[in-house]
Motif scaffolding. Structure first.
Motif, PDB file in Angstrom:
ATOM      1  N   VAL A   1       1.011  -1.192   0.007  1.00  0.00           N
ATOM      2  CA  VAL A   1      -0.021  -0.088   0.006  1.00  0.00           C
ATOM      3  C   VAL A   1       0.837   1.292  -0.205  1.00  0.00           C
ATOM      4  CG1 VAL A   1      -1.762   1.533   1.042  1.00  0.00           C
ATOM      5  CG2 VAL A   1      -1.895  -1.161   1.226  1.00  0.00           C
TER       6      VAL A   1
ATOM      7  N   TRP B   1      -4.933   0.445   7.137  1.00  0.00           N
ATOM      8  CA  TRP B   1      -4.648  -0.890   6.800  1.00  0.00           C
ATOM      9  C   TRP B   1      -3.797  -1.641   7.858  1.00  0.00           C
ATOM     10  CZ3 TRP B   1      -6.414  -3.581   3.000  1.00  0.00           C
ATOM     11  CH2 TRP B   1      -6.885  -2.805   1.805  1.00  0.00           C
TER      12      TRP B   1
ATOM     13  N   TYR C   1      -6.665  -3.065   9.838  1.00  0.00           N
ATOM     14  CA  TYR C   1      -7.055  -3.949   8.964  1.00  0.00           C
ATOM     15  C   TYR C   1      -6.462  -5.447   9.091  1.00  0.00           C
ATOM     16  CZ  TYR C   1      -8.851  -6.192   4.681  1.00  0.00           C
ATOM     17  OH  TYR C   1      -9.654  -7.175   3.876  1.00  0.00           O
TER      18      TYR C   1
END
Length: 525
Positions: A258, A447, A450
């Motif tokens: 990412v 993230w 996550y």
């Protein structure tokens, strides 16, 4: 308050409490470079501000007290000499040396298992939910995550290194992805692609031939789980890279990579009053000159320093120069020097017209964010590649260190200041760089949480992460196809040969019999 409204408020509060679960996060910041540390700690401090409990073992302990944020000084475990404080006399092709000189310090980690602080960590009964660190030149700390049985997130300050991309199963084709130290822009020529393939191969040979075996041994010393380091590397849940496709080369990435380019960029604040006065009173704007946190401007050789002093004396703009010395010999009246300057806030000032820099990614991203053109003087590492990316976007130019002279420096500075296309392109690049659904920091936090919520999020990993290299490169498939083609050709060859021989035998054999019968008749007559 009615019962229905009270129930609604209670539900909202319960939802909020459930959605803001505090996780225990462990991190190591052991790279002895402040710019690397700032990328990692930007995320860690934001996680602490969102009520997560962060414990970071760091070589840059801060006296600042932050709630939910605990620092442990590990300088006794990670001892490094001072690096890159002096601007070197550059040779013509420093690419390989400038990168791999970082890695000769790896042997300093070989006694890491003797570190009392680390031993105490591995003896502790505290439970963690996630391990975050930057694996720039040592992934051995993955064994710590294996000990605690927790997922891992890498925070990397630049584009992925080839072996990292390989371990993660994300594409890194050297035909169109410049390696970090290549110094090539997004579109490479034929010769550049040849050189890039050579650099890529050098990276991989270096890693698997020298660095990986050393790190594997260190990993076993820290915690011998019996799991090879390459398996631990392939299990990494996520990598957050300080890159963005609008600035670096636009490359395909797997879901477990990412981009959070600009994660280090904070909201600008007011600059100190003396600097603000100096900037505001400059009718023609200001040039900001800084060679980063590692390179000391005062170590410029005299002839290089004189080139800049000459150029600055010929322009109407004022100059802010981060100069670590007490005196700058030959300084003209339009120059202000200081051992430290608030770079982020200076670049945000609308009267700053040009940034002269070494091309480090943090300063480059700050300039891009504010739409300030850059004159880059790359010295080592990724700096040349960063400046080439700016050049490709028309928002800056590269000044080769070996070509610094009074005339060249003045010509480049005047062109960047006087040609409006550079400012226009820098503004366009800034607009693209800023235009995102979430800020880089919010993206990184999302993230990170996550990965914890989904127990390491193994579904983000591609199948390529677990493939042997020969399968990833389709060598087994290619070998099978070649074998089938060769077998088919051999069958065709021998079948054709057999048929032709049979036909030849029928024709030539029949002719021979007829000839022999005629001769027999003649003999009988």
């Amino acid at each position: 308050m009615t019962r229905s409204k009270l129930s609604f408020v209670i539900l909202i509060q319960l939802w909020y409490l459930n959605s803001s679960i505090a996780y225990n996060i462990l991190s190591f910041s052991f790279i002895p470079v402040k710019s690397h540390d700032s990328v990692l700690t930007a995320l860690l401090k934001e996680l602490a501000s969102r009520n997560h409990n962060v414990t970071v073992y760091t070589v840059f302990p801060s006296p600042e007290q932050i709630p939910n944020y605990e620092e442990v000084d590990i300088n006794e475990c990670f001892t490094f000499p001072s690096v890159y404080q002096k601007i070197p006399q550059m040779r013509s092709s420093p690419k390989i040396e400038s990168f791999f000189r970082w890695y000769h310090h790896v042997d300093r980690f070989t006694q890491l298992d003797r570190c009392v602080i680390l031993k105490n960590l591995l003896k502790s009964s505290k439970n963690y939910d996630l391990f975050i660190f930057e694996p720039f030149h040592m992934s051995s700390l993955l064994s710590i995550a294996e000990y605690f049985d927790i997922p891992v997130i890498y925070v990397f300050p630049n584009v992925l290194l080839p072996w990292m991309a390989s371990n993660l199963g994300t594409p890194a084709n050297p035909s169109y992805v410049p390696t970090m130290i290549s110094g090539f822009g997004p579109k490479m020529s034929f010769i550049e692609r040849i050189q890039n393939v050579g650099l890529y191969g050098t990276y991989m040979v270096f890693y698997y031939g020298w660095l990986y075996p050393v790190c594997d041994v260190i990993s076993g010393k820290i915690h011998d789980s019996g799991v090879p380091l390459n398996v631990l590397e392939s299990r990494v849940a996520l990598v957050l890279t300080n890159t963005h496709f609008t600035l670096q080369s636009n490359v395909p990435l797997s879901p477990n990579v990412v981009q959070v380019g600009g994660i280090n960029i904070k909201n600008a604040t007011a600059v100190p009053k003396n600097i603000e006065k100096f900037i505001n009173e400059s009718k023609h704007g200001v040039v900001y000159f800084c060679m980063g946190s590692l390179l000391r401007g005062e170590t410029f050789p005299p002839e290089k320093r004189e080139a800049f002093l000459y150029a600055f004396s010929k322009i109407p703009q004022r100059v802010l120069w981060k100069w670590e010395g007490d005196v700058l010999p030959g300084k003209s009246d339009n120059i202000m020097i200081s051992k430290w300057m608030p770079q982020r806030d200076i670049l945000a000032h609308p009267n700053v017209k040009l940034f002269i820099s070494h091309g480090g990614l943090l300063g480059t991203s700050e300039a891009v964010y504010e739409g300030v053109p850059v004159l880059g003087i790359p010295i080592f590492g990724d700096q040349r590649t960063n400046i080439k990316s700016l050049e490709a976007n028309g928002a800056g130019e590269l000044l080769d260190y070996n070509e610094i002279s009074k005339e060249v420096v003045l010509e480049k500075i005047q062109r960047l200041l006087n040609d409006p296309k550079y400012k226009e392109n820098a503004k366009l690049l800034s607009d693209r760089y800023r235009d995102r659904p979430m800020s880089p920091l919010d993206t990184a936090v999302y993230w990170t949480e996550y990965v914890i919520r989904h127990k390491g999020a193994p579904h983000l990993r591609t199948a390529a992460a677990d493939m042997p290299w020969y399968q990833y490169l389709l060598l087994d498939v290619i070998a099978f196809i070649v074998a089938v083609l060769v077998a088919g050709l051999l069958i065709i060859y021998y079948t054709t040969k057999f048929i032709l021989r049979a036909i030849y035998g029928l024709i030539c054999g029949g002719g021979a019999k007829k000839g022999s019968s005629k001769s027999d008749k003649k003999k009988r007559n």
